[in-house]
Scaffold this motif. Sequence first.
Motif, PDB file in Angstrom:
ATOM      1  N   ILE A   2       0.939  -1.430   0.349  1.00  0.00           N
ATOM      2  CA  ILE A   2      -0.518  -0.097   0.314  1.00  0.00           C
ATOM      3  C   ILE A   2       1.036   1.041  -0.062  1.00  0.00           C
ATOM      4  N   LYS A   3      -0.023   1.983  -0.966  1.00  0.00           N
ATOM      5  CA  LYS A   3       1.555   3.320  -0.846  1.00  0.00           C
ATOM      6  C   LYS A   3       0.661   4.594  -0.943  1.00  0.00           C
ATOM      7  N   ASN A   4       0.978   5.252  -0.388  1.00  0.00           N
ATOM      8  CA  ASN A   4       0.021   6.945  -0.606  1.00  0.00           C
ATOM      9  C   ASN A   4      -1.377   7.371   0.472  1.00  0.00           C
ATOM     10  N   VAL A   5      -1.524   6.574   1.665  1.00  0.00           N
ATOM     11  CA  VAL A   5      -2.499   6.454   2.256  1.00  0.00           C
ATOM     12  C   VAL A   5      -2.461   7.753   2.599  1.00  0.00           C
ATOM     13  N   VAL A   6      -3.826   8.512   2.670  1.00  0.00           N
ATOM     14  CA  VAL A   6      -4.125   9.741   3.413  1.00  0.00           C
ATOM     15  C   VAL A   6      -5.459   8.942   4.669  1.00  0.00           C
ATOM     16  N   VAL A   7      -4.574   9.905   5.605  1.00  0.00           N
ATOM     17  CA  VAL A   7      -5.328   9.525   7.581  1.00  0.00           C
ATOM     18  C   VAL A   7      -5.081  10.854   7.424  1.00  0.00           C
TER      19      VAL A   7
END
Length: 67
Positions: A2-7
């Motif tokens: 998983i890449k570039n998760v916005v949390v």
Amino acid sequence: MIKNVVVPLDTEYLEEAAKVRGISRTRLVKVVMDKVIADRLVPVVLDDGDQKMSVPKPVRYRRYAKK
């Protein structure tokens, strides 16, 4: 992978913790997530009776009904 998760995160806490360690917030989050994955801590973190995961999403109302 998983890449570039916005949390959304508590940036003030992360900034303070990163500053103490002399690294960036991004690097701090990566190190923490690597530790969670390596030590398989997800069940430990989620088994504390936290109800955040079980709260249903709010109902979204549409302006026009589908026909």
